[in-house]
Each structure stands twice: as C-alpha cells, then as structure tokens.
Scaffold this motif. Structure first.
Motif, PDB file in Angstrom:
ATOM      1  N   ALA A 141      40.624  14.806  61.097  1.00 51.88           N
ATOM      2  CA  ALA A 141      39.691  14.867  62.230  1.00 51.88           C
ATOM      3  C   ALA A 141      38.318  14.351  61.827  1.00 51.88           C
ATOM      4  CB  ALA A 141      39.601  16.299  62.743  1.00 51.88           C
ATOM      5  N   ARG A 142      38.053  14.324  60.530  1.00 50.93           N
ATOM      6  CA  ARG A 142      36.753  13.837  60.024  1.00 50.93           C
ATOM      7  C   ARG A 142      36.898  12.510  59.286  1.00 50.93           C
ATOM      8  NH1 ARG A 142      34.945  18.789  56.450  1.00 50.93           N
ATOM      9  NH2 ARG A 142      37.094  18.480  55.764  1.00 50.93           N
ATOM     10  N   HIS A 143      37.908  11.742  59.640  1.00 52.96           N
ATOM     11  CA  HIS A 143      38.137  10.473  58.930  1.00 52.96           C
ATOM     12  C   HIS A 143      36.906   9.570  59.083  1.00 52.96           C
ATOM     13  CE1 HIS A 143      39.990   6.788  57.486  1.00 52.96           C
ATOM     14  NE2 HIS A 143      41.055   7.500  57.119  1.00 52.96           N
ATOM     15  N   PRO A 144      36.411   9.016  57.988  1.00 57.80           N
ATOM     16  CA  PRO A 144      35.151   8.253  58.046  1.00 57.80           C
ATOM     17  C   PRO A 144      35.248   6.901  58.743  1.00 57.80           C
ATOM     18  CG  PRO A 144      36.091   8.154  55.844  1.00 57.80           C
ATOM     19  CD  PRO A 144      36.919   9.138  56.610  1.00 57.80           C
ATOM     20  N   ARG A 145      36.452   6.356  58.902  1.00 55.10           N
ATOM     21  CA  ARG A 145      36.551   4.996  59.439  1.00 55.10           C
ATOM     22  C   ARG A 145      37.441   4.884  60.685  1.00 55.10           C
ATOM     23  NH1 ARG A 145      36.727   5.144  54.189  1.00 55.10           N
ATOM     24  NH2 ARG A 145      39.006   5.232  54.111  1.00 55.10           N
ATOM     25  N   ILE A 146      38.257   5.877  60.959  1.00 56.84           N
ATOM     26  CA  ILE A 146      39.208   5.784  62.073  1.00 56.84           C
ATOM     27  C   ILE A 146      38.832   6.780  63.156  1.00 56.84           C
ATOM     28  CG2 ILE A 146      41.624   6.037  62.762  1.00 56.84           C
ATOM     29  CD1 ILE A 146      42.400   5.239  59.931  1.00 56.84           C
ATOM     30  N   GLY A 147      38.697   6.248  64.359  1.00 55.70           N
ATOM     31  CA  GLY A 147      38.366   7.104  65.495  1.00 55.70           C
ATOM     32  C   GLY A 147      39.588   7.406  66.333  1.00 55.70           C
ATOM     33  N   ALA A 148      39.465   7.193  67.652  1.00 54.74           N
ATOM     34  CA  ALA A 148      40.563   7.499  68.561  1.00 54.74           C
ATOM     35  C   ALA A 148      41.693   6.485  68.468  1.00 54.74           C
ATOM     36  CB  ALA A 148      40.053   7.566  69.996  1.00 54.74           C
ATOM     37  N   THR A 149      41.369   5.277  68.003  1.00 53.88           N
ATOM     38  CA  THR A 149      42.387   4.239  67.842  1.00 53.88           C
ATOM     39  C   THR A 149      42.238   3.598  66.475  1.00 53.88           C
ATOM     40  OG1 THR A 149      40.944   2.546  68.814  1.00 53.88           O
ATOM     41  CG2 THR A 149      42.421   3.748  70.317  1.00 53.88           C
ATOM     42  N   MET A 150      43.237   2.779  66.124  1.00 57.70           N
ATOM     43  CA  MET A 150      43.233   2.115  64.826  1.00 57.70           C
ATOM     44  C   MET A 150      43.812   0.716  65.009  1.00 57.70           C
ATOM     45  SD  MET A 150      45.055   3.342  61.242  1.00 57.70           S
ATOM     46  CE  MET A 150      46.295   4.192  62.198  1.00 57.70           C
ATOM     47  N   THR A 151      43.216  -0.253  64.379  1.00 59.01           N
ATOM     48  CA  THR A 151      43.711  -1.624  64.465  1.00 59.01           C
ATOM     49  C   THR A 151      44.836  -1.835  63.459  1.00 59.01           C
ATOM     50  OG1 THR A 151      42.171  -2.474  62.808  1.00 59.01           O
ATOM     51  CG2 THR A 151      41.411  -2.411  65.115  1.00 59.01           C
ATOM     52  N   ALA A 152      45.612  -2.890  63.696  1.00 61.19           N
ATOM     53  CA  ALA A 152      46.681  -3.226  62.753  1.00 61.19           C
ATOM     54  C   ALA A 152      46.097  -3.584  61.388  1.00 61.19           C
ATOM     55  CB  ALA A 152      47.509  -4.387  63.308  1.00 61.19           C
ATOM     56  N   ARG A 153      44.914  -4.214  61.392  1.00 59.32           N
ATOM     57  CA  ARG A 153      44.277  -4.561  60.117  1.00 59.32           C
ATOM     58  C   ARG A 153      43.898  -3.297  59.346  1.00 59.32           C
ATOM     59  NH1 ARG A 153      38.882  -8.407  59.309  1.00 59.32           N
ATOM     60  NH2 ARG A 153      38.702  -8.091  57.045  1.00 59.32           N
ATOM     61  N   ALA A 154      43.330  -2.330  60.051  1.00 57.49           N
ATOM     62  CA  ALA A 154      42.973  -1.070  59.392  1.00 57.49           C
ATOM     63  C   ALA A 154      44.220  -0.376  58.858  1.00 57.49           C
ATOM     64  CB  ALA A 154      42.231  -0.165  60.365  1.00 57.49           C
ATOM     65  N   TYR A 155      45.317  -0.465  59.593  1.00 59.44           N
ATOM     66  CA  TYR A 155      46.567   0.156  59.159  1.00 59.44           C
ATOM     67  C   TYR A 155      47.032  -0.443  57.834  1.00 59.44           C
ATOM     68  CZ  TYR A 155      51.322   2.075  59.535  1.00 59.44           C
ATOM     69  OH  TYR A 155      52.499   2.746  59.310  1.00 59.44           O
ATOM     70  N   ARG A 156      46.844  -1.736  57.693  1.00 62.31           N
ATOM     71  CA  ARG A 156      47.238  -2.395  56.445  1.00 62.31           C
ATOM     72  C   ARG A 156      46.290  -2.029  55.302  1.00 62.31           C
ATOM     73  NH1 ARG A 156      48.386  -6.586  60.272  1.00 62.31           N
ATOM     74  NH2 ARG A 156      50.518  -7.410  60.054  1.00 62.31           N
ATOM     75  N   GLU A 157      45.023  -1.880  55.604  1.00 57.43           N
ATOM     76  CA  GLU A 157      44.027  -1.701  54.551  1.00 57.43           C
ATOM     77  C   GLU A 157      43.881  -0.256  54.081  1.00 57.43           C
ATOM     78  OE1 GLU A 157      40.497  -3.368  56.218  1.00 57.43           O
ATOM     79  OE2 GLU A 157      41.118  -5.460  55.847  1.00 57.43           O
ATOM     80  N   GLU A 158      44.117   0.705  54.971  1.00 61.71           N
ATOM     81  CA  GLU A 158      43.952   2.111  54.603  1.00 61.71           C
ATOM     82  C   GLU A 158      45.086   2.571  53.683  1.00 61.71           C
ATOM     83  OE1 GLU A 158      41.471   4.103  55.205  1.00 61.71           O
ATOM     84  OE2 GLU A 158      40.328   2.836  56.588  1.00 61.71           O
ATOM     85  N   ALA A 159      44.844   3.650  52.966  1.00 64.36           N
ATOM     86  CA  ALA A 159      45.857   4.229  52.079  1.00 64.36           C
ATOM     87  C   ALA A 159      46.754   5.187  52.858  1.00 64.36           C
ATOM     88  CB  ALA A 159      45.179   4.962  50.922  1.00 64.36           C
ATOM     89  N   HIS A 160      48.006   5.282  52.430  1.00 66.79           N
ATOM     90  CA  HIS A 160      49.016   6.011  53.196  1.00 66.79           C
ATOM     91  C   HIS A 160      49.733   7.067  52.366  1.00 66.79           C
ATOM     92  CE1 HIS A 160      49.172   3.338  56.843  1.00 66.79           C
ATOM     93  NE2 HIS A 160      48.544   2.532  55.981  1.00 66.79           N
ATOM     94  N   ILE A 161      50.403   7.976  53.113  1.00 68.92           N
ATOM     95  CA  ILE A 161      51.304   8.972  52.538  1.00 68.92           C
ATOM     96  C   ILE A 161      52.710   8.674  53.052  1.00 68.92           C
ATOM     97  CG2 ILE A 161      51.881  11.429  52.360  1.00 68.92           C
ATOM     98  CD1 ILE A 161      48.980  12.051  53.106  1.00 68.92           C
ATOM     99  N   GLY A 162      53.686   8.751  52.161  1.00 67.45           N
ATOM    100  CA  GLY A 162      55.085   8.583  52.555  1.00 67.45           C
ATOM    101  C   GLY A 162      55.841   9.893  52.384  1.00 67.45           C
TER     102      GLY A 162
END
Length: 340
Positions: free
Chosen positions: A202-223
């Motif tokens: 809820a306090r993510h510094p870069r992602i708000g209500a939506t996210m771009t495909a570019r941000a999806y590629r660049e951000e770190a993930h959990i599997g």
C-alpha cells in the motif's frame, strides 16, 4: 504385483448369490465370510483393530478370528502393530483397491446402495488442495460441513504429482484446484474462473492504482513455486517474451502478504487469493498490465467413487459453496475410444 486370488473373489460372490436365494446366511445383507473384507477395509482405513471393531460393532475375539482367516487365506500378516498403530504390509497395500472393488460388487449384487446420513456420519473425507485454498476455500467448507455433518472430519492433503494416484486409490476423496493433464477415468467439475492480479505494498514508492507493462518488467518480483498456476503464469509470460526479475521464490503463500507489505516486491497471483490477502489493507491489488492467460478452478474425483453417496454429498457442498449452485458444469470421466 500381488493380486486378490480370483478363487477368493469368486467364492465371495457365490456365497452372496446363495444368500440372496435363501436369506439364511445374511448379516446386514452381506455373508459372514464376505464381511471379512469389510473388516479388512476398516482396519486399513482406521489403522486400528480396536476402532475397526467399534465401528463395525464386532467383539475383539471376532475381529481376531476373522483377521486370522484372512491371513491364512492370503498367506500374509496383512497388518503389523507399530508404535503408532497397526500398519498395512505391502501385500495389504496392493490388495486394498481390489478389496474395495469387490465390496462394491457385492453390494451391487445384493441390490443395496449404501446410504450416507450426513447428520450421523463420522466419516473422514480427505481433500487435496493448495495452501492458497486453505485461506480462500477451507474456512467456508469447514463451516458448512460442521453445520450439516457435525461428526464428519476433514483431512487436508497437498496437491502434488501423486494426487491422481491418491484419487484413484481412495487415499484422497477429492481434489480442488487446477490440475491440468489428468488422464482417463477422472471426473471434473468447473467451480470458478480465475485471472491474475498483482499485489503491491500500500506504500509502494513507484506504483499507484495502475502499473505499466514497462514497470512490470523493471520491478522486482516474488514467485510462488507450489502453485500450479505459477507454471501457467510463467508459460504465458514466456509466450509474450516478458522476462521478470524474480528476486524471491516462496514454497507457498504463507508469509506472502507480510513480505509484499514490507517491501517493494510485486507478486502476481490468482485473483481469489489476491483479494483475500489484500483485505487486510496493508497491500493493494493492481490490475496485471500484461495479458496473462487465466485458468479454471475445478473439483476432481475418480470414476471409482463417482456414485458413492458420501462423495456426492461432499461434491454437492463444494459446488454449492464455490460455484453458486450444484449445477455447475460437470465433465464426465474421459474414456479412451473403445473403453466403457
């Protein structure tokens, strides 16, 4: 492999036919010697000769005599006492499926369909499901079972590569989840459809209500490694030539919400578990910015138990709870051409 001697099965069937003709040897509709198979099944199920005797209303001497006859007939101890109860021998493990089939045949010849009384039953059902379903489905199912069948127990098993074999053998009554590629002789019923959503703090510094495909590629993930849906997700992303930066892989959903809430990592999960985890307010759901193929959650069972009244009760509950009614789409056992 060990097999149940056909002379033994034929003898049981012949005895039942004689019983039906003269009704002098019947005991609750099953000949006394055939009831040794019932005892075998109950000892295997309960792993206790004492509990088996209580369940069948038999005395301990009778149990000892009947089990002794079975041991001599089949030339094997069948059950051995251990510190945690009686355990089946490999021969008993090999025989249990055939014994249950023989009992079903005997009941069918006798014309007696076993009834299931939910209000009085003390049966234990074994259900395979994912750890996500422990959060999203199990509380509702348990509440409904306790309301309608207060003596019935549930044993929850993980979904694994062994689940089809467990459904076939009767070690599991039902599986709820996403199990692609099941072979013939399995039934399945669609419960609900799932797509994928993204979970972020809820306090993510870069992602708000939506996210771009570019941000999806660049951000770190959990599997989440344990989920069958994770394979679907990775396959779908690979087909789109989208490579994520996965920094953490978890064996299940336990702890996922806490990790997402306290980091800037993204988790792409099925919507149902996503909405459940986000209800606490520390994490948010964001629409997945890439088109990932969804899947359907189903309940699965083997053809052997399709007409079992207890199975029908359990399947009906799951259909009513998770699909909005008992008439959800049912796919019959997939028989290969030329097979009944």
């Amino acid at each position: 492999m060990f097999g149940l001697p056909m002379t033994f099965v034929h003898a049981m069937i012949q005895m039942l036919i004689i019983t039906i003709l003269n009704m002098t040897e019947a005991l609750d509709g099953i000949p006394r010697d055939a009831r040794q198979l019932v005892l075998f099944d109950e000892i295997y199920r309960s792993q206790s000769m004492t509990r088996a005797a209580e369940k069948l209303g038999l005395s301990q001497p009778t149990v000892s005599i009947w089990l002794g006859k079975l041991r001599r007939q089949l030339a094997d101890p069948l059950f051995v006492r251990t510190t945690s109860g009686v355990r089946p021998t490999p021969r008993a493990d090999a025989l249990i499926g055939q014994v249950r089939e023989a009992l079903a045949l005997l009941h069918g010849i006798a014309g007696r369909a076993p009834a299931f009384d939910a209000a009085s039953s003390d049966r234990t059902f074994r259900i395979a499901m994912t750890d996500a379903s422990h959060i999203t489905l199990l509380p509702r199912l348990l509440g409904r079972v306790r309301a309608e069948a207060p003596g019935v127990g549930l044993e929850i098993l993980p979904i694994s590569a062994q689940t089809p074999r467990a459904l076939e053998s009767g070690e599991a009554d039902l599986a709820i989840g996403f199990i692609p590629g099941l072979e013939a002789r399995f039934h399945e019923q669609v419960l609900y459809a799932q797509d994928f959503v993204c979970l972020v703090s809820a306090r993510h510094p870069r992602i708000g209500a939506t996210m771009t495909a570019r941000a999806y590629r660049e951000e770190a993930h959990i599997g989440i490694l344990s989920a069958a849906s994770y394979t679907t997700l990775r396959t779908s992303l690979a087909s789109l030539r989208i490579k994520r930066r996965v920094l953490l892989e978890l064996p299940g959903f336990l702890g996922l919400a806490t990790i997402v809430a306290s980091t800037d990592l993204i988790a792409t999960v099925p919507r149902h578990i996503g909405e459940t985890l986000a209800a606490g307010g520390a994490i948010r759901i964001v629409p997945c910015p890439v088109k990932v193929a969804g899947f359907t959650v189903r309940q699965y069972w083997h053809e052997r138990f399709h007409r079992d009244p207890g199975h029908r009760f359990l399947r009906s509950l799951c259909a009513e709870l998770f699909s909005g009614g008992p008439r959800a789409q049912v796919v019959g056992a997939r028989n290969r051409p030329g097979r009944p």
